[in-house]
Design a protein around this motif. Structure first.
Motif, short mmCIF file in Angstrom:
data_model
loop_
_atom_site.label_atom_id
_atom_site.label_comp_id
_atom_site.label_asym_id
_atom_site.label_seq_id
_atom_site.Cartn_x
_atom_site.Cartn_y
_atom_site.Cartn_z
N UNK A 112 35.44 29.50 -5.11
CA UNK A 112 35.54 29.46 -6.57
C UNK A 112 36.72 30.31 -7.04
N UNK A 113 36.91 30.31 -8.37
CA UNK A 113 38.01 31.03 -8.98
C UNK A 113 38.91 30.05 -9.71
N UNK A 114 39.74 30.55 -10.63
CA UNK A 114 40.66 29.67 -11.34
C UNK A 114 41.65 29.02 -10.39
N UNK A 115 42.09 27.80 -10.67
CA UNK A 115 43.11 27.17 -9.84
C UNK A 115 44.38 28.02 -9.78
N UNK A 116 45.07 27.94 -8.64
CA UNK A 116 46.32 28.66 -8.47
C UNK A 116 47.31 28.24 -9.56
N UNK A 117 48.02 29.22 -10.14
CA UNK A 117 48.98 28.95 -11.22
C UNK A 117 48.30 28.21 -12.37
N UNK A 118 47.13 28.70 -12.76
CA UNK A 118 46.32 27.98 -13.74
C UNK A 118 47.05 27.73 -15.06
N UNK A 124 47.21 19.85 -17.73
CA UNK A 124 47.08 18.57 -17.02
C UNK A 124 45.68 18.39 -16.46
N UNK A 125 45.07 19.50 -16.02
CA UNK A 125 43.76 19.43 -15.37
C UNK A 125 42.62 19.38 -16.38
N UNK A 126 42.67 20.26 -17.37
CA UNK A 126 41.62 20.34 -18.39
C UNK A 126 42.27 20.41 -19.77
N UNK A 127 42.85 19.31 -20.26
CA UNK A 127 43.62 19.35 -21.51
C UNK A 127 42.81 19.78 -22.73
N UNK A 128 41.50 19.53 -22.72
CA UNK A 128 40.68 19.85 -23.89
C UNK A 128 39.75 21.03 -23.69
N UNK A 129 39.53 21.42 -22.44
CA UNK A 129 38.54 22.46 -22.16
C UNK A 129 39.09 23.59 -21.30
N UNK A 130 40.42 23.67 -21.18
CA UNK A 130 41.03 24.63 -20.27
C UNK A 130 40.60 26.06 -20.48
N UNK A 131 40.39 26.47 -21.72
CA UNK A 131 40.02 27.86 -22.01
C UNK A 131 38.52 28.08 -21.98
N UNK A 132 37.75 27.01 -21.79
CA UNK A 132 36.29 27.13 -21.79
C UNK A 132 35.67 26.91 -20.42
#
Length: 339
Positions: A112-118, A124-132
């Protein structure tokens, strides 16, 4: 040579599966051929790394699905899938499907953990929920629940002509016991043990109570087993970079030494703010490497390994290394091939 504390029970290997952007099929084919060779040589397991937006395997589950149709016995693992890139429910479906196709040979390793270079990829990965998004252990717990057959919804039954299940399908009963956590800290070792997972420990650990790599890794193994329901029988796999040279040419030996020498400086002290410690690569004859492993405090308390192949070598180098692992180093550690 020192006597082993116990014979090595399972011998595996790990490959990153690099490829040329201009010809990605050749690199993927090379990975599949290496896995097939591993089965022919009697290895117990073959593991693939996971790389996103790089020139390595981005979809290990798809690669292992292909490998499952080219092999019949060797166990197939991921080391590891970073769950920050994944939807646990969808991943559970993919893992169960490949486990069914392989006849129950899949060993999924996750972290687990945030993706590298988040910050660079979140739009691109979570355009609407990236901060949540939640990148905590809860993401692993959700995956474990789905894989182990816990309900995913509150509905099951017929809706017109369609029949729905309340849990992930296909359901593969043994898969839940073959889930691995790839950890490098006391906290991750403890969490994996408490949740009944298996534990992957690699050539990278966090310097918390010591700056001696073997001592750190040993503390993780013991922490994991102290919190696992199976105690001392809980499965741990060690993944050091190991390069036997018994049948290597002079050119290969020079290449391997240069590779290890370039990487050695980072092993002398903790690296970066996270204080990560790297294990030295083990290069030499099978007898020399076996002696160094028997001197390794963590190795003496495990009975299965997934030795990591170096990143940047050629296909013929991997053939030589795997052959020497199976015919030289493995037997020197008390292992016998599965045929």
């Amino acid at each position: 040579m020192p006597l082993p504390s116990r014979p090595l029970r399972k011998l595996g290997f790990l490959t990153i599966g690099l490829f040329d952007e201009a010809d990605p099929r050749r690199g993927h084919e090379s990975t599949l051929e290496i896995i097939q060779l591993g089965e022919q040589l009697g290895f117990d397991s073959a593991w693939v790394r996971h790389r996103h937006l790089q020139y390595g395997i981005s979809s290990p589950v798809a690669v292992l699905a292909a490998a499952s149709q080219r092999t019949s016995r060797i166990e197939l693992g991921t080391a590891v899938i970073p769950l920050g890139w994944e939807n646990p429910l969808r991943l559970a479906e993919d893992l169960a499907t490949v486990d069914v196709l392989s006849g129950g040979r899949l060993n999924p390793g996750v972290s687990v953990g945030p993706p590298l270079h988040y910050d660079r990829v979140k739009d691109a990965l979570y355009p609407d929920t990236g901060d949540a998004e939640d990148f905590s252990y809860e993401r692993v717990r959700r995956l474990l629940g789905f894989v182990r057959g816990e309900p995913a919804t509150g509905f099951r039954g017929a809706d017109g002509f369609e029949v729905f299940s309340d849990r992930v399908q296909p359901y593969s009963p043994g898969l839940g016991s073959r889930m691995w956590y790839g950890g490098g800290s006391l906290r991750s070792a403890r969490w994996a043990g408490e949740h009944g997972m298996n534990f992957l420990t690699s050539s990278v650990v966090k310097a918390e109570e010591s700056e001696d790599f073997a001592e750190i890794q040993l503390s993780h193994v013991r922490e994991f087993r102290a919190h696992h329901p199976d105690g001392e029988r809980a499965r741990v796999s060690q993944g050091l970079v190991v390069i036997p040279t018994d049948s290597a040419s002079s050119g290969q030996r020079a290449k391997y030494k240069e590779y290890a020498d370039r990487r050695t400086p980072r092993t002398s002290s903790p690296q970066g703010p996270a204080r990560m410690m790297f294990a030295p690569d083990l290069v030499g004859s099978s007898a020399e490497i076996a002696e160094r492993l028997y001197d390794h405090a963590a190795f003496r308390e495990i009975d299965e390994v997934a030795f990591a192949l170096p990143f940047t070598f050629e296909h013929e180098d991997y053939v030589q290394i795997l052959t020497d692992l199976a015919t030289g180093l493995g037997p020197a550690l008390g292992w016998r091939p599965r045929h």
